[in-house]
Write a protein that holds these residues in place. Structure first.
Motif, mmCIF file in Angstrom:
data_model
loop_
_atom_site.group_PDB
_atom_site.id
_atom_site.type_symbol
_atom_site.label_atom_id
_atom_site.label_comp_id
_atom_site.label_asym_id
_atom_site.label_seq_id
_atom_site.Cartn_x
_atom_site.Cartn_y
_atom_site.Cartn_z
ATOM 1 N N TYR A 158 0.850 -1.189 0.000
ATOM 2 C CA TYR A 158 0.000 0.000 0.000
ATOM 3 C C TYR A 158 0.885 1.238 0.000
ATOM 4 O O TYR A 158 1.826 1.336 0.794
ATOM 5 N N GLY A 167 -2.051 6.238 2.966
ATOM 6 C CA GLY A 167 -3.448 6.281 3.381
ATOM 7 C C GLY A 167 -3.586 6.653 4.837
ATOM 8 O O GLY A 167 -2.668 6.447 5.635
ATOM 9 N N TYR A 207 -6.649 5.839 7.077
ATOM 10 C CA TYR A 207 -7.968 5.221 7.155
ATOM 11 C C TYR A 207 -8.783 5.757 8.329
ATOM 12 O O TYR A 207 -9.998 5.961 8.214
ATOM 13 N N THR A 226 -16.155 0.184 4.412
ATOM 14 C CA THR A 226 -14.827 0.760 4.198
ATOM 15 C C THR A 226 -14.119 -0.088 3.146
ATOM 16 O O THR A 226 -14.328 -1.292 3.064
ATOM 17 N N THR A 279 -10.410 -0.520 0.530
ATOM 18 C CA THR A 279 -9.118 -0.139 -0.044
ATOM 19 C C THR A 279 -9.037 -0.838 -1.396
ATOM 20 O O THR A 279 -9.242 -2.042 -1.480
ATOM 21 N N GLU A 280 -8.774 -0.078 -2.440
ATOM 22 C CA GLU A 280 -8.804 -0.636 -3.785
ATOM 23 C C GLU A 280 -7.432 -0.544 -4.450
ATOM 24 O O GLU A 280 -6.666 0.379 -4.187
ATOM 25 N N PHE A 325 -3.462 3.001 -4.254
ATOM 26 C CA PHE A 325 -4.420 2.349 -3.371
ATOM 27 C C PHE A 325 -5.322 3.374 -2.687
ATOM 28 O O PHE A 325 -5.100 3.766 -1.538
ATOM 29 N N HIS A 357 -8.689 4.691 -0.776
ATOM 30 C CA HIS A 357 -9.527 4.056 0.240
ATOM 31 C C HIS A 357 -10.626 5.029 0.639
ATOM 32 O O HIS A 357 -10.604 6.209 0.262
ATOM 33 N N ASP A 392 -13.638 9.812 0.796
ATOM 34 C CA ASP A 392 -12.671 9.003 0.050
ATOM 35 C C ASP A 392 -11.308 9.679 0.053
ATOM 36 O O ASP A 392 -11.208 10.906 0.022
ATOM 37 N N ASP A 393 -10.271 8.866 0.080
ATOM 38 C CA ASP A 393 -8.895 9.351 -0.057
ATOM 39 C C ASP A 393 -8.386 8.884 -1.406
ATOM 40 O O ASP A 393 -8.072 7.705 -1.594
ATOM 41 N N LYS A 449 -4.579 9.192 -7.171
ATOM 42 C CA LYS A 449 -5.025 7.804 -7.122
ATOM 43 C C LYS A 449 -6.321 7.688 -7.925
ATOM 44 O O LYS A 449 -6.958 8.684 -8.241
#
Length: 403
Positions: free
Chosen positions: A3, A6, A8, A46, A48-49, A221, A223, A248-249, A323
């Protein structure tokens, strides 16, 4: 893979604040205590992609059929206009706007003087296209690198025109200046001079056009935390969305309006999967929802106003720090909505409802729970098993009368 960045906890904390989480939980408890026929549920999702589909070496190890690089080229026209050729193919995401912003900012030229060309292999013959939330992360970075090459190539010509050493030049706001002086020349003037070729350095070809191919070292990534409040009428199975909040981040944001549009579109798509959209086949395998007369496709009138916000953890895989955002709303909204509906009905012993959660399907779940658990049925008003048709099949889809 690792990752990249982030925060979270920050996204979740902000989403809870915007949502009024504690107040809604208190209202939920009061409705349960009073056995209100309209129950309130809160769904939490929640995610994370893995976005920015790349790098090529990783894709190769997964037996992927292509690489993950992207290409861009920049042509500096003698008119002062700039053409950007990109291998990505926008279909509504606003690439033309974002790419023009990037190039205008990088080269110091007016936004309206930048034209983005794409989607035609006779013009943009090199590229791997748009998918996997990769366009800005990979394609946008290729544009940045092509612009930087233009700046570097033009420096040698600018130095020649200014009779200065290239190392003594600074570039800012579209203009090369000799350090410590007001002597300077604009990059569009350099483009015109190289086109005319009346005066250029020996050993260099006239022209400052450039192209770049970017193959990142890592995915990006993004999230986020999505919170949904749903009201469920336990007498009819009707559901109504009360509040939807997402934080969203997606790293640095190039154009906030485009981002908001991407998120809104993704939310509606994901919500539709949770509540309305379904491909239904009869016993012979014939699709019976083959047109929009029979297939429920939501409009803006079917949804509510969303509360959207961003936290920012810049990506480390590209200099823009961006991202992927195109899939964020779609990924997170479906479970948020279904979780909220199930949460509203949890006192009845309901722990899952198969999507889409149509009113009839929700009602049948309530009936089934009441038929199998008298104590759970007592938590709702009235006793639904008393009203259920004697031949009701709790597992039936029953979409035909859902609306």
């Amino acid at each position: 893979m690792t990752y990249d960045s982030g925060n979270y906890e920050a996204a979740t904390a902000r989403a809870k604040d915007l949502f009024g989480y504690d107040e809604l939980r208190a209202e939920q408890a009061a409705r349960r205590e009073s056995k209100d026929p309209v129950q309130l549920g809160i769904g939490v999702s929640t995610f994370t992609e893995m976005c920015g589909l790349a790098p090529s070496r990783v894709l190769g190890s997964l037996s992927y059929g292509a690489g993950g690089w992207e290409n861009a080229a920049i042509r500096m026209l003698p008119t002062g206009k700039v053409e950007v050729i990109t291998g990505t193919s926008p279909h509504g995401q606003g690439h033309e706007t974002a790419w023009s912003q990037i190039v205008a900012d990088r080269l110091g030229v007016p936004f309206e003087d930048v034209e983005v060309l794409h989607g035609d292999t006779q013009v943009a013959y090199k590229g791997l296209d748009t998918y996997g939330s990769r366009s800005l992360v990979v394609g946008g970075e290729a544009v940045v690198r092509a612009a930087d090459k233009v700046i570097e190539k033009a420096k040698a010509f600018a130095a020649h025109l200014l009779e200065a050493n290239p190392d003594d030049l600074e570039f800012a706001g579209g203009r090369y200046t000799v350090k410590g002086t007001d002597q300077g020349v604009g990059i569009t003037d350099v483009a015109l001079a190289t086109f005319a070729s009346h005066n250029y350095p020996e050993g260099l070809e006239p022209g400052i056009d450039a192209e770049a191919t970017f193959d990142p070292d890592n995915f990006s990534f993004p999230h986020g935390t999505h919170l949904c409040a749903m009201e469920v009428d336990t007498e009819t199975g009707e559901t109504r969305m009360r509040t939807y909040v997402c934080v969203d981040d997606i790293g640095n944001v190039i154009n906030p309006l485009i981002v908001e549009g991407q998120v809104h579109g993704g939310l509606v798509q994901g919500i539709a999967q949770a509540l309305w959209e379904e491909a239904i086949f009869d016993d012979n395998g014939t699709l019976v929802t083959g047109s929009f007369v029979d297939y429920t496709l939501p409009t803006a009138a079917d949804t509510i106003s969303f509360v959207t916000e961003n936290t920012t953890s810049p990506a480390t895989s590209n200099t823009l720090g961006t991202k992927g955002v195109g899939e964020a709303g779609t990924i997170a909204s479906t479970p948020a909505v279904v979780n909220a509906i199930v949460d509203a009905l949890r006192p009845l012993g309901i722990h899952d409802i198969r999507m889409p959660c149509t009113p009839e399907r929700v009602w049948r779940a309530i009936v089934s729970a009441g038929s199998h658990d008298g104590a759970a049925a007592d938590a709702a008003q009235p006793h639904f098993h008393d009203h259920a048709p004697s031949n009701a099949d709790p597992g039936a889809t029953g979409e035909g009368s859902a609306q």
